[in-house]
Design a protein around this motif. Structure first.
Motif, PDB file in Angstrom:
ATOM      1  N   LYS A   1       0.711  -1.208  -0.104  1.00  0.00           N
ATOM      2  CA  LYS A   1      -0.022  -0.116  -0.107  1.00  0.00           C
ATOM      3  C   LYS A   1       0.984   1.065  -0.088  1.00  0.00           C
ATOM      4  O   LYS A   1       1.807   1.247   0.680  1.00  0.00           O
ATOM      5  N   LEU A   2       0.698   2.143  -1.021  1.00  0.00           N
ATOM      6  CA  LEU A   2       1.325   3.526  -1.164  1.00  0.00           C
ATOM      7  C   LEU A   2       0.588   4.499  -1.039  1.00  0.00           C
ATOM      8  O   LEU A   2      -0.447   4.575  -1.260  1.00  0.00           O
ATOM      9  N   ASP A   3       1.340   5.618  -0.254  1.00  0.00           N
ATOM     10  CA  ASP A   3       0.410   6.792  -0.308  1.00  0.00           C
ATOM     11  C   ASP A   3       0.590   7.654  -1.360  1.00  0.00           C
ATOM     12  O   ASP A   3       1.329   7.110  -2.386  1.00  0.00           O
ATOM     13  N   SER A   4       0.220   8.902  -1.240  1.00  0.00           N
ATOM     14  CA  SER A   4       0.009   9.620  -2.703  1.00  0.00           C
ATOM     15  C   SER A   4       1.633   9.946  -3.326  1.00  0.00           C
ATOM     16  O   SER A   4       1.738  10.428  -4.364  1.00  0.00           O
ATOM     17  N   LYS A   5       2.721  10.028  -2.138  1.00  0.00           N
ATOM     18  CA  LYS A   5       4.151  10.354  -2.689  1.00  0.00           C
ATOM     19  C   LYS A   5       4.767   9.106  -2.935  1.00  0.00           C
ATOM     20  O   LYS A   5       6.063   9.091  -3.012  1.00  0.00           O
ATOM     21  N   GLU A   6       4.327   7.891  -3.208  1.00  0.00           N
ATOM     22  CA  GLU A   6       4.994   6.615  -3.473  1.00  0.00           C
ATOM     23  C   GLU A   6       5.514   6.189  -2.213  1.00  0.00           C
ATOM     24  O   GLU A   6       6.778   5.501  -2.761  1.00  0.00           O
ATOM     25  N   VAL A   7       5.179   6.305  -1.184  1.00  0.00           N
ATOM     26  CA  VAL A   7       5.924   5.874   0.089  1.00  0.00           C
ATOM     27  C   VAL A   7       5.134   4.637   0.752  1.00  0.00           C
ATOM     28  O   VAL A   7       3.857   4.735   0.899  1.00  0.00           O
ATOM     29  N   ILE A   8       5.800   3.479   0.869  1.00  0.00           N
ATOM     30  CA  ILE A   8       5.080   2.442   1.690  1.00  0.00           C
ATOM     31  C   ILE A   8       4.504   2.608   3.067  1.00  0.00           C
ATOM     32  O   ILE A   8       5.087   3.175   3.900  1.00  0.00           O
ATOM     33  N   SER A   9       3.165   2.690   2.813  1.00  0.00           N
ATOM     34  CA  SER A   9       2.223   2.524   4.345  1.00  0.00           C
ATOM     35  C   SER A   9       2.222   1.426   4.984  1.00  0.00           C
ATOM     36  O   SER A   9       1.983   1.228   6.054  1.00  0.00           O
ATOM     37  N   GLU A  10       1.931   0.305   3.959  1.00  0.00           N
ATOM     38  CA  GLU A  10       1.730  -1.007   4.683  1.00  0.00           C
ATOM     39  C   GLU A  10       2.136  -2.151   3.526  1.00  0.00           C
ATOM     40  O   GLU A  10       2.221  -1.893   2.621  1.00  0.00           O
ATOM     41  N   ILE A  11       2.646  -3.376   4.191  1.00  0.00           N
ATOM     42  CA  ILE A  11       2.971  -4.377   3.508  1.00  0.00           C
ATOM     43  C   ILE A  11       2.323  -5.627   4.063  1.00  0.00           C
ATOM     44  O   ILE A  11       1.991  -5.650   5.248  1.00  0.00           O
ATOM     45  N   ILE A  12       1.411  -6.470   3.282  1.00  0.00           N
ATOM     46  CA  ILE A  12       0.449  -7.417   3.458  1.00  0.00           C
ATOM     47  C   ILE A  12       0.902  -8.639   2.733  1.00  0.00           C
ATOM     48  O   ILE A  12       1.192  -8.559   1.505  1.00  0.00           O
ATOM     49  N   TYR A  13       0.821  -9.723   3.569  1.00  0.00           N
ATOM     50  CA  TYR A  13       1.316 -11.052   2.897  1.00  0.00           C
ATOM     51  C   TYR A  13       0.207 -12.007   3.510  1.00  0.00           C
ATOM     52  O   TYR A  13      -0.265 -12.041   4.549  1.00  0.00           O
ATOM     53  N   CYS A  14      -0.304 -12.776   2.729  1.00  0.00           N
ATOM     54  CA  CYS A  14      -1.404 -13.961   3.223  1.00  0.00           C
ATOM     55  C   CYS A  14      -1.042 -15.168   2.345  1.00  0.00           C
ATOM     56  O   CYS A  14      -0.705 -15.282   1.256  1.00  0.00           O
TER      57      CYS A  14
END
Length: 268
Positions: free
Chosen positions: A250-263
């Motif tokens: 998940k990236l914010d509007s500045k292309e910075v990672i806000s979440e990493i999800i693995y399932c």
């Protein structure tokens, strides 16, 4: 910043014998791990009932045992004076962190490829058992009812350090791990890190080399965030193709990672 992996054709000569499996060349392995500390290397247990220990010696406690063919993700080579073994520090597939004697570990040539190194980094970072993860460095928080609308199939959640585990009580298993703190990492990528277009293309390339496919349904966008995702399929015991793993950034509007999800999904 994500490290680039450059592996020459001479690697096979330095690291492997001509057999399908060859004992790890620990001198070469130590050099590789110093050069790329965020990239562990996947090796295999070559015997039965091999101990994973708390310290690099045979007098300490045993954490667990591996069987022939079990994977071990090596992060460091440890030389101990007057020891009959060279010891390797790493992580098992179930998330146990400990030491193994190198003579009981083999490696395949594919492990030294860019795809193999990335896959080891990816898989070694996902610890699907909260209790094992907590025993290494963190105390788990309380088990709570899950109220997150985006994770509707899990009824409970548990925060352990930088990871949030989602639990399906009906199956008594963890179904998803979310990394949402600044120190959470995935194969060298971290929450809070810029993931621009070039970096996304590079990450996509590594995933494609390991059999992942684009999840086009995940690419929704809002004013503040957007998601990119990949899927990996497998066949169950009946020969049917099922979704096996999913992975999202998940990236914010500045292309910075806000979440990493693995399932991980149950294919049986």
């Amino acid at each position: 910043m994500q490290k680039q992996l450059f592996l020459g054709a001479a690697l096979g000569l330095a690291m492997f014998a001509s057999t399908a499996f060859a004992e790890v060349n620990t001198a070469y392995l130590a050099n590789e791990l110093r050069s790329y500390p965020g990239w562990p290397l996947e090796v295999y247990c070559n015997a039965t009932d091999v101990n994973v220990r708390t310290q690099p010696n045979t007098d300490c406690a045993v954490i667990t045992m591996l069987q022939r063919g079990d994977k071990f993700y090596v992060s460091r080579v440890v030389d101990v004076v007057n020891s009959e073994y060279t010891w390797l520090l790493g992580t098992t597939e179930k998330g146990h962190v400990g030491f193994m004697a190198s003579k009981y570990l083999d490696v395949t040539p594919q492990a030294a490829s860019a795809a193999g190194r990335f896959n080891a980094a990816l898989e070694a970072d996902w610890i699907m058992d909260p209790e094992i993860f907590a025993s290494g460095a963190y105390y788990p928080g309380p088990v709570e009812q899950n109220t997150d609308d985006t994770i509707s199939y899990a009824d409970k959640k548990l925060q352990v350090g930088p990871r949030l585990f989602y639990i399906d009580s009906s199956k008594n298993r963890v179904s998803e791990v979310k990394i949402n703190n600044l120190h959470g990492m995935m194969a060298g990528y971290a929450v809070g890190q810029l993931l621009n277009t070039d970096s996304q293309i590079r990450l996509d390339g590594y995933l494609k080399m390991n059999g992942w496919e684009d999840d086009y349904m995940s690419r929704g966008r809002s004013d503040t965030h957007y998601m990119i995702g990949w899927l990996k399929y497998a066949y169950n015991t009946r020969g049917q193709k099922f979704l096996h793993k999913s992975f999202y950034v998940k990236l914010d509007s500045k292309e910075v990672i806000s979440e990493i999800i693995y399932c991980e999904h149950d294919v049986n």
